[in-house]
Design a protein around this motif. Structure first.
Motif, PDB file in Angstrom:
ATOM      1  N   ALA A  37      13.655   4.958   0.775  1.00 48.47           N
ATOM      2  CA  ALA A  37      12.480   5.269   1.593  1.00 48.47           C
ATOM      3  C   ALA A  37      11.385   5.906   0.739  1.00 48.47           C
ATOM      4  CB  ALA A  37      12.879   6.198   2.736  1.00 48.47           C
ATOM      5  N   GLY A  38      11.777   6.826  -0.157  1.00 50.40           N
ATOM      6  CA  GLY A  38      10.812   7.446  -1.053  1.00 50.40           C
ATOM      7  C   GLY A  38      10.261   6.463  -2.062  1.00 50.40           C
ATOM      8  N   LEU A  39      11.109   5.537  -2.525  1.00 48.74           N
ATOM      9  CA  LEU A  39      10.661   4.516  -3.470  1.00 48.74           C
ATOM     10  C   LEU A  39       9.587   3.634  -2.833  1.00 48.74           C
ATOM     11  CD1 LEU A  39      10.835   2.970  -6.131  1.00 48.74           C
ATOM     12  CD2 LEU A  39      12.799   1.720  -5.204  1.00 48.74           C
ATOM     13  N   LYS A  40       9.784   3.248  -1.599  1.00 48.93           N
ATOM     14  CA  LYS A  40       8.780   2.435  -0.916  1.00 48.93           C
ATOM     15  C   LYS A  40       7.458   3.197  -0.798  1.00 48.93           C
ATOM     16  CE  LYS A  40      11.790  -0.544   1.842  1.00 48.93           C
ATOM     17  NZ  LYS A  40      12.189  -0.950   3.213  1.00 48.93           N
ATOM     18  N   GLN A  41       7.542   4.493  -0.512  1.00 46.07           N
ATOM     19  CA  GLN A  41       6.313   5.278  -0.432  1.00 46.07           C
ATOM     20  C   GLN A  41       5.609   5.333  -1.784  1.00 46.07           C
ATOM     21  OE1 GLN A  41       7.703   9.052   1.414  1.00 46.07           O
ATOM     22  NE2 GLN A  41       6.390   8.476   3.109  1.00 46.07           N
ATOM     23  N   GLY A  42       6.376   5.542  -2.848  1.00 44.26           N
ATOM     24  CA  GLY A  42       5.791   5.590  -4.177  1.00 44.26           C
ATOM     25  C   GLY A  42       5.131   4.281  -4.564  1.00 44.26           C
ATOM     26  N   LEU A  43       5.770   3.173  -4.229  1.00 41.98           N
ATOM     27  CA  LEU A  43       5.205   1.862  -4.531  1.00 41.98           C
ATOM     28  C   LEU A  43       3.920   1.622  -3.748  1.00 41.98           C
ATOM     29  CD1 LEU A  43       8.539  -0.153  -4.547  1.00 41.98           C
ATOM     30  CD2 LEU A  43       7.034   0.161  -6.523  1.00 41.98           C
ATOM     31  N   LEU A  44       3.913   1.992  -2.461  1.00 44.85           N
ATOM     32  CA  LEU A  44       2.701   1.815  -1.660  1.00 44.85           C
ATOM     33  C   LEU A  44       1.586   2.720  -2.170  1.00 44.85           C
ATOM     34  CD1 LEU A  44       1.288   0.498   0.718  1.00 44.85           C
ATOM     35  CD2 LEU A  44       2.258   2.264   2.208  1.00 44.85           C
ATOM     36  N   LEU A  45       1.941   3.917  -2.627  1.00 40.85           N
ATOM     37  CA  LEU A  45       0.955   4.822  -3.219  1.00 40.85           C
ATOM     38  C   LEU A  45       0.285   4.152  -4.416  1.00 40.85           C
ATOM     39  CD1 LEU A  45       0.228   8.047  -2.896  1.00 40.85           C
ATOM     40  CD2 LEU A  45       1.465   8.188  -5.049  1.00 40.85           C
ATOM     41  N   MET A  46       1.090   3.576  -5.320  1.00 35.27           N
ATOM     42  CA  MET A  46       0.541   2.895  -6.494  1.00 35.27           C
ATOM     43  C   MET A  46      -0.376   1.750  -6.100  1.00 35.27           C
ATOM     44  SD  MET A  46       3.116   2.499  -9.698  1.00 35.27           S
ATOM     45  CE  MET A  46       4.097   1.218  -8.925  1.00 35.27           C
ATOM     46  N   MET A  47       0.004   1.025  -5.047  1.00 35.95           N
ATOM     47  CA  MET A  47      -0.745  -0.163  -4.659  1.00 35.95           C
ATOM     48  C   MET A  47      -2.039   0.154  -3.920  1.00 35.95           C
ATOM     49  SD  MET A  47       0.867  -2.690  -5.901  1.00 35.95           S
ATOM     50  CE  MET A  47       2.508  -3.057  -6.562  1.00 35.95           C
ATOM     51  N   THR A  48      -2.238   1.408  -3.537  1.00 32.96           N
ATOM     52  CA  THR A  48      -3.448   1.756  -2.791  1.00 32.96           C
ATOM     53  C   THR A  48      -4.317   2.768  -3.530  1.00 32.96           C
ATOM     54  OG1 THR A  48      -2.166   3.408  -1.539  1.00 32.96           O
ATOM     55  CG2 THR A  48      -2.451   1.227  -0.534  1.00 32.96           C
ATOM     56  N   LEU A  49      -4.052   2.972  -4.831  1.00 28.58           N
ATOM     57  CA  LEU A  49      -4.843   3.891  -5.646  1.00 28.58           C
ATOM     58  C   LEU A  49      -5.343   3.179  -6.900  1.00 28.58           C
ATOM     59  CD1 LEU A  49      -2.732   7.190  -5.503  1.00 28.58           C
ATOM     60  CD2 LEU A  49      -5.023   6.859  -4.552  1.00 28.58           C
ATOM     61  N   PRO A  50      -6.412   3.694  -7.536  1.00 33.79           N
ATOM     62  CA  PRO A  50      -6.887   3.105  -8.782  1.00 33.79           C
ATOM     63  C   PRO A  50      -5.802   3.143  -9.854  1.00 33.79           C
ATOM     64  CG  PRO A  50      -8.506   4.638  -7.906  1.00 33.79           C
ATOM     65  CD  PRO A  50      -7.259   4.820  -7.093  1.00 33.79           C
ATOM     66  N   GLY A  51      -5.845   2.191 -10.772  1.00 28.62           N
ATOM     67  CA  GLY A  51      -4.868   2.099 -11.840  1.00 28.62           C
ATOM     68  C   GLY A  51      -4.252   0.712 -11.867  1.00 28.62           C
ATOM     69  N   ILE A  52      -3.459   0.463 -12.892  1.00 25.38           N
ATOM     70  CA  ILE A  52      -2.767  -0.823 -13.019  1.00 25.38           C
ATOM     71  C   ILE A  52      -1.304  -0.604 -12.658  1.00 25.38           C
ATOM     72  CG2 ILE A  52      -2.140  -2.702 -14.574  1.00 25.38           C
ATOM     73  CD1 ILE A  52      -4.558  -1.913 -16.297  1.00 25.38           C
ATOM     74  N   PRO A  53      -0.872  -1.011 -11.460  1.00 29.49           N
ATOM     75  CA  PRO A  53       0.521  -0.786 -11.056  1.00 29.49           C
ATOM     76  C   PRO A  53       1.486  -1.466 -12.025  1.00 29.49           C
ATOM     77  CG  PRO A  53      -0.813  -1.422  -9.172  1.00 29.49           C
ATOM     78  CD  PRO A  53      -1.653  -1.654 -10.400  1.00 29.49           C
ATOM     79  N   THR A  54       2.415  -0.696 -12.554  1.00 24.79           N
ATOM     80  CA  THR A  54       3.383  -1.186 -13.534  1.00 24.79           C
ATOM     81  C   THR A  54       4.782  -0.983 -12.968  1.00 24.79           C
ATOM     82  OG1 THR A  54       1.865  -0.519 -15.306  1.00 24.79           O
ATOM     83  CG2 THR A  54       4.134  -1.026 -15.933  1.00 24.79           C
ATOM     84  N   ILE A  55       5.476  -2.088 -12.702  1.00 21.03           N
ATOM     85  CA  ILE A  55       6.788  -2.013 -12.064  1.00 21.03           C
ATOM     86  C   ILE A  55       7.860  -2.401 -13.073  1.00 21.03           C
ATOM     87  CG2 ILE A  55       8.233  -2.901 -10.200  1.00 21.03           C
ATOM     88  CD1 ILE A  55       5.676  -3.377  -8.614  1.00 21.03           C
ATOM     89  N   TYR A  56       8.760  -1.485 -13.331  1.00 22.51           N
ATOM     90  CA  TYR A  56       9.858  -1.693 -14.289  1.00 22.51           C
ATOM     91  C   TYR A  56      10.835  -2.714 -13.715  1.00 22.51           C
ATOM     92  CZ  TYR A  56      13.701  -0.203 -17.422  1.00 22.51           C
ATOM     93  OH  TYR A  56      14.711  -0.146 -18.337  1.00 22.51           O
ATOM     94  N   TYR A  57      11.269  -3.642 -14.553  1.00 17.87           N
ATOM     95  CA  TYR A  57      12.185  -4.682 -14.078  1.00 17.87           C
ATOM     96  C   TYR A  57      13.392  -4.029 -13.396  1.00 17.87           C
ATOM     97  CZ  TYR A  57      16.304  -3.982 -16.949  1.00 17.87           C
ATOM     98  OH  TYR A  57      17.467  -3.463 -17.457  1.00 17.87           O
ATOM     99  N   GLY A  58      13.867  -4.641 -12.346  1.00 17.08           N
ATOM    100  CA  GLY A  58      15.027  -4.116 -11.627  1.00 17.08           C
ATOM    101  C   GLY A  58      14.667  -3.249 -10.442  1.00 17.08           C
ATOM    102  N   THR A  59      13.435  -2.702 -10.444  1.00 15.37           N
ATOM    103  CA  THR A  59      13.014  -1.930  -9.272  1.00 15.37           C
ATOM    104  C   THR A  59      13.025  -2.817  -8.040  1.00 15.37           C
ATOM    105  OG1 THR A  59      11.654  -0.395 -10.563  1.00 15.37           O
ATOM    106  CG2 THR A  59      11.093  -0.640  -8.241  1.00 15.37           C
ATOM    107  N   GLU A  60      12.630  -4.083  -8.246  1.00 14.15           N
ATOM    108  CA  GLU A  60      12.596  -5.018  -7.107  1.00 14.15           C
ATOM    109  C   GLU A  60      13.993  -5.378  -6.606  1.00 14.15           C
ATOM    110  OE1 GLU A  60      13.664  -7.627 -10.359  1.00 14.15           O
ATOM    111  OE2 GLU A  60      12.281  -5.932 -10.212  1.00 14.15           O
TER     112      GLU A  60
END
Length: 243
Positions: A37-60
């Motif tokens: 649940a916290g991981l989903k929040q962190g991912l949505l945070l990255m996707m709605t803020l400035p910056g280049i979202p970088t997702i480490y393989y395996g997170t998905e």
């Protein structure tokens, strides 16, 4: 988190070019100590803020081990391919990235913090603005239901906010109150995104008046009685630090 967001915007001349990540190959994975649940929040945070979202393989794939093998030829894989495009976290990331790609306000806009909770986990709300586009993002980082009360949206009353994304999967439109304020109950670990529209609806004002009697300056070590009056209100909810 609100401090970090403000700091990011102040320190970096072009924050939209700075890579952002939750974890990488040099640190423990988020799920080594946090929940999905916290991981989903962190991912949505990255996707709605400035910056280049970088997702480490395996997170998905919701990996919890730092350098776990993805494919069956890898060390410790158990001879099993773990890449699965139907995995729940894969699908969530797919939807969150689609949100960012469809609305440039999240990658090109600037955030304004609307609400945070200095007492601990709870509400984090910010508005993203770019040109004529504006979106509002709200999280409840607590493991308990909390009340988002009288959030100043900075908008007029009756403005329709179009539901773009909801971690729980059912994004709904909302309408600002007569005074432009937004009040709602937020489920535990929730995350919601709305786009500000030019549509409006008629909203009724409220004649309710709730007053809590002064509690004085004394330090109270045990139970205490809170009293007051509620004119024009049938139900009253008392909220302390968002709880």
């Amino acid at each position: 988190m609100s401090y970090r967001i403000r700091s990011m915007m102040r320190v970096h001349e072009r924050p939209e070019l700075m890579p952002t990540f939750l974890d990488n190959h040099d640190v423990d994975r988020f799920l080594a100590g946090g929940g999905q649940a916290g991981l989903k929040q962190g991912l949505l945070l990255m996707m709605t803020l400035p910056g280049i979202p970088t997702i480490y393989y395996g997170t998905e794939q919701a990996f919890g081990t730092q350098r776990a093998a993805m494919f069956k030829a890898g060390s410790g894989s158990g001879g099993v391919d773990h890449f699965d495009t139907s995995a729940p976290m894969y699908r969530f990331i797919q939807q969150a990235t689609a949100l960012r790609k469809a609305h440039p306000v999240f990658s090109r806009g600037r955030p304004t913090i609307l609400r945070d909770n200095g007492a601990g986990a709870g509400v984090l709300a910010y508005r993203m603005s770019a040109g004529d586009s504006s979106a509002i993002v709200v999280f409840n980082t607590s493991d308990n239901e909390v009340l988002l009360d009288n959030l100043d949206s900075g908008l007029e009353g009756g403005v329709v906010l179009s539901g773009l994304f909801d971690i729980e999967g059912n994004a709904r439109d909302i309408v600002t109150g007569a005074d432009g304020l937004v009040t709602m109950t937020l489920p535990a670990r929730s995350g919601k995104v709305w786009m500000v529209t030019d549509r409006t609806r008629e909203v009724a004002g409220s004649d309710a008046l709730v007053i809590i009697d002064g509690l004085g300056e004394a330090v109270v070590a045990g139970d205490c009685r809170v009293a007051g009056s509620a004119v024009g209100a049938k139900v009253v909810k008392l909220v302390v630090d968002g709880d």
